[in-house]
Design an enzyme around this catalytic site. Sequence first.
Site, short mmCIF file in Angstrom:
data_model
loop_
_atom_site.label_atom_id
_atom_site.label_comp_id
_atom_site.label_asym_id
_atom_site.label_seq_id
_atom_site.Cartn_x
_atom_site.Cartn_y
_atom_site.Cartn_z
N CYS A 1 10.36 -31.51 -16.38
CA CYS A 1 9.41 -31.49 -15.01
C CYS A 1 10.05 -31.84 -13.85
O CYS A 1 11.03 -32.32 -13.91
CB CYS A 1 8.47 -32.96 -15.44
SG CYS A 1 7.60 -32.66 -17.05
N ARG B 1 14.08 -25.73 -13.08
CA ARG B 1 14.12 -26.83 -14.05
C ARG B 1 13.33 -26.16 -15.15
O ARG B 1 13.55 -26.89 -16.30
CB ARG B 1 13.54 -27.99 -13.55
CG ARG B 1 14.55 -28.67 -12.58
CD ARG B 1 13.84 -29.82 -11.97
NE ARG B 1 13.61 -30.98 -12.78
CZ ARG B 1 14.32 -31.89 -13.02
NH1 ARG B 1 15.53 -32.08 -12.38
NH2 ARG B 1 14.01 -32.82 -13.88
N TRP C 1 6.64 -29.56 -17.52
CA TRP C 1 7.16 -28.87 -18.85
C TRP C 1 6.62 -29.57 -19.91
O TRP C 1 6.89 -30.70 -20.31
CB TRP C 1 8.54 -29.02 -18.72
CG TRP C 1 9.25 -28.53 -20.06
CD1 TRP C 1 9.83 -29.70 -21.09
CD2 TRP C 1 9.94 -27.13 -20.49
NE1 TRP C 1 10.54 -28.83 -22.20
CE2 TRP C 1 10.54 -27.74 -21.96
CE3 TRP C 1 9.81 -26.26 -19.90
CZ2 TRP C 1 11.29 -26.52 -22.52
CZ3 TRP C 1 10.70 -25.06 -20.51
CH2 TRP C 1 11.24 -25.14 -21.74
N ASN D 1 7.56 -37.79 -15.07
CA ASN D 1 8.41 -36.87 -15.99
C ASN D 1 9.02 -37.65 -17.04
O ASN D 1 9.41 -38.99 -16.80
CB ASN D 1 9.68 -36.52 -14.68
CG ASN D 1 10.65 -35.87 -15.27
OD1 ASN D 1 10.75 -35.52 -16.43
ND2 ASN D 1 11.86 -35.60 -14.61
N GLY D 2 9.02 -37.12 -18.31
CA GLY D 2 9.51 -38.02 -19.33
C GLY D 2 8.54 -38.47 -20.25
O GLY D 2 7.21 -37.55 -20.52
N GLU E 1 30.63 -23.45 -34.67
CA GLU E 1 29.94 -23.44 -33.30
C GLU E 1 30.94 -23.46 -32.21
O GLU E 1 30.76 -22.86 -31.13
CB GLU E 1 28.87 -24.69 -33.26
CG GLU E 1 28.27 -24.87 -31.98
CD GLU E 1 27.43 -23.71 -31.39
OE1 GLU E 1 27.14 -22.59 -32.23
OE2 GLU E 1 27.14 -23.79 -30.15
N LYS F 1 31.02 -20.45 -29.41
CA LYS F 1 30.97 -20.75 -27.89
C LYS F 1 32.08 -20.03 -27.05
O LYS F 1 32.15 -19.47 -26.11
CB LYS F 1 30.97 -22.27 -27.53
CG LYS F 1 29.72 -23.16 -27.82
CD LYS F 1 28.76 -23.01 -26.88
CE LYS F 1 27.82 -21.75 -27.23
NZ LYS F 1 26.83 -21.96 -28.38
N GLU G 1 31.47 -16.27 -26.98
CA GLU G 1 30.56 -16.00 -26.21
C GLU G 1 30.92 -16.10 -24.67
O GLU G 1 30.65 -14.97 -23.97
CB GLU G 1 29.25 -17.09 -26.23
CG GLU G 1 28.59 -16.82 -27.52
CD GLU G 1 27.38 -17.74 -27.46
OE1 GLU G 1 27.51 -18.90 -27.33
OE2 GLU G 1 26.25 -17.23 -27.92
N HIS H 1 43.91 -18.51 -48.41
CA HIS H 1 43.39 -17.17 -49.19
C HIS H 1 43.34 -16.12 -48.29
O HIS H 1 42.71 -15.20 -48.71
CB HIS H 1 42.02 -17.61 -49.92
CG HIS H 1 42.06 -18.47 -50.60
ND1 HIS H 1 42.42 -18.47 -51.92
CD2 HIS H 1 41.56 -20.06 -50.55
CE1 HIS H 1 42.51 -19.69 -52.52
NE2 HIS H 1 42.00 -20.66 -51.77
N LYS I 1 19.53 -14.40 -23.18
CA LYS I 1 19.02 -15.94 -23.58
C LYS I 1 18.13 -15.84 -24.74
O LYS I 1 17.97 -16.72 -25.71
CB LYS I 1 18.32 -16.49 -22.48
CG LYS I 1 17.98 -17.95 -22.64
CD LYS I 1 19.26 -18.94 -22.66
CE LYS I 1 19.09 -20.24 -23.12
NZ LYS I 1 20.22 -20.88 -23.67
O1 M6R Z 1 16.36 -18.91 -29.04
P1 M6R Z 1 17.33 -19.04 -30.43
O2 M6R Z 1 17.70 -20.42 -30.58
O3 M6R Z 1 16.24 -18.45 -31.55
O4 M6R Z 1 18.46 -17.95 -30.20
C1 M6R Z 1 19.33 -17.70 -31.43
C2 M6R Z 1 20.63 -17.09 -30.77
O5 M6R Z 1 20.12 -15.86 -30.21
C3 M6R Z 1 21.41 -18.02 -29.81
O6 M6R Z 1 21.67 -19.28 -30.55
C4 M6R Z 1 22.56 -17.29 -29.49
O7 M6R Z 1 23.43 -17.38 -30.42
C5 M6R Z 1 23.14 -18.05 -28.19
N1 M6R Z 1 23.83 -17.21 -27.26
C6 M6R Z 1 24.06 -19.26 -28.52
O8 M6R Z 1 25.02 -19.67 -27.56
#
Ligand code: M6R
Length: 607
Positions: A2, A27, A73, A99-100, A480, A484, A487, A503, A602
Amino acid sequence: MCGIMGYVGPNQAAPVLLDGLRRLEYRGYDSAGIAVLGSTIEVRKAEGKVGRLIDLTEASPLDGSVGIGHTRWATHGAPSDLNAHPHSDPSGAFVVVHNGIIENFYDLRDRLIADGHEFVSETDTEILAHLVAEAYDGDLAGAVRRAVSQAEGAYALVVMTVHEPGKIVAVRRISPLVVGLGDGETFLASDIPAVLHRTRDFLIVEDGELVIVDSEGATIETIEGVTVERDRLHVDWDSEMAEKGGYDHFMLKEIHEQPAVVTETLAGRLEEDGSAWLDNVHFDDAFARNLRRIWITACGTAYNAGMVGSEVFRRLLRMPTSVEYAHEMRYADPLVAEGDLVIAISQSGETADTLAAARLAKERGARLLALTNVVGSTLAREADDILYTRAGPEISVASTKAYMAMLIGQYLLALRIGAARGLADPDLASRVIHGLHALPAALESVMHREAEVAEAAKRIAEADDVYFIGRGLDYAIAVEGSLKLKEISYVHSEAMPAGELKHGTLALITEGIPVVVVLTQEALYDKTVSAIQEVKARGGDIIAVAYDDDDRIARFADTVLRIPRSDDLLGPVSGVVPLQLLAYHVAKIRGNDIDQPRNLAKSVTVE
Ligand code: M6R
């Protein structure tokens, strides 16, 4: 998340408020509204974008030079005209924006209903308007004080009344609030960019403070009523920097928001005794007791969060749990059946493959629970149960704070199910509960070590290949960390269980190759050290993530990124933060477009 606006001054309030709300759009929000105080208070509000609110205000103008505004939001109650802020008491003499989250919302609402109050929205905010009106005896600040003394949670609240024109009172409990000091006019906002083009002088309202705003400025007091002297902050940022809260990129801002995200995701949901009260999770104890199996399905970072979750369910509940890529599960004819719980994790709630796997699970009679960040998303609408992660909108394409909230959501779910069917190890569960409450502070302390991570990033920025290893939960966050890095830095990286290295992949470890090792799992420590030795013997460059009090690791690692000690089951939560920061700093050194990396969207709504 929010956005809040407030204005007291010589000009018409509505245009200032609407302009501020537009500048807070980044936001994220689903409805917007303003209230302006003239001879009475008038409210305009609407679901959807600020543009719709502007149309509404042009069709039916508001006259007055004091006002408050809000972009919402959704948390309590769906996005709608009725649930949009501001909210009023029944007389319309008091309006609030907020907000919150009010954690004891249901208790307060029940008490007010028993006293004859009627509510028109589903929000927790509306009860605040009732509480302030009920407490009012001629002093708005006093009434706000008495009202917030009853409300638990993390929030910012702004209140205005016809009884005291020319004044706005606001309170900050965790959620941000700033005062902008103009020439004969004063602004309130949840974030500096809302009014940065109007003033560069600000007072930052701190946690537990109340502020009384009029056209001459603002008086800040503690919530107990003690006056606070606050120096002006002069802000030199340009407007783009201001949107990012002074950070260079949204990704970095979002990494740093994680302590607050943990607080928000836990708010009102976890009692000290371990009972987890999860709004929108409707299954009853009998369902939890008879649960046959838990499936987690997701893609990308959400899948990686599921890797942690499946281990958390296994350890806390000792029941069969698996995590499946949604794009695999949907075509794999999975043995999902009635009596199973399928948890579909998705930040956006719109990922095509995750939706398909979720629908398949429902067709086969399983109960579907959505763990998502977006209220009203397709996944949320189709699920039997929803656990909203409350991370707020994530603008950087590379997910960080949403991942964090997904982890927290899964600990909560495990505790909720465990409360019904019994926890495998009650001592472990109480350590986890204690640890969850301590997490925001622990994550804050990891943020303070960013400079060490940035230093280590220099070596990785020059590499062509990087390996991430760990065992058990450490492997889950290694995956993860590796994603990152790929990406946003475009450095090739691979994650694998530490025991798998020998292995085959060991063939690729040569002089200077960076290997990131995660060591938060005490029971697996020595085994992981064996893998480190294999890497060292071939000249690999070891960057370890380890607890503060781990005094053995310095013997094996070239660099150690420290995190505070926690129970091992919570280790991944702090452990992932240095990995996120590492990816960020490598990408920054390489000059990449961090918030909009190449070839990524996204929300992946195609199959
Ligand atoms: O909206 P979602 O969490 O379902 O998205 C899944 C993936 O596309 C998303 O996590 C993607 O791997 C991002 N780029 C991660 O940084």
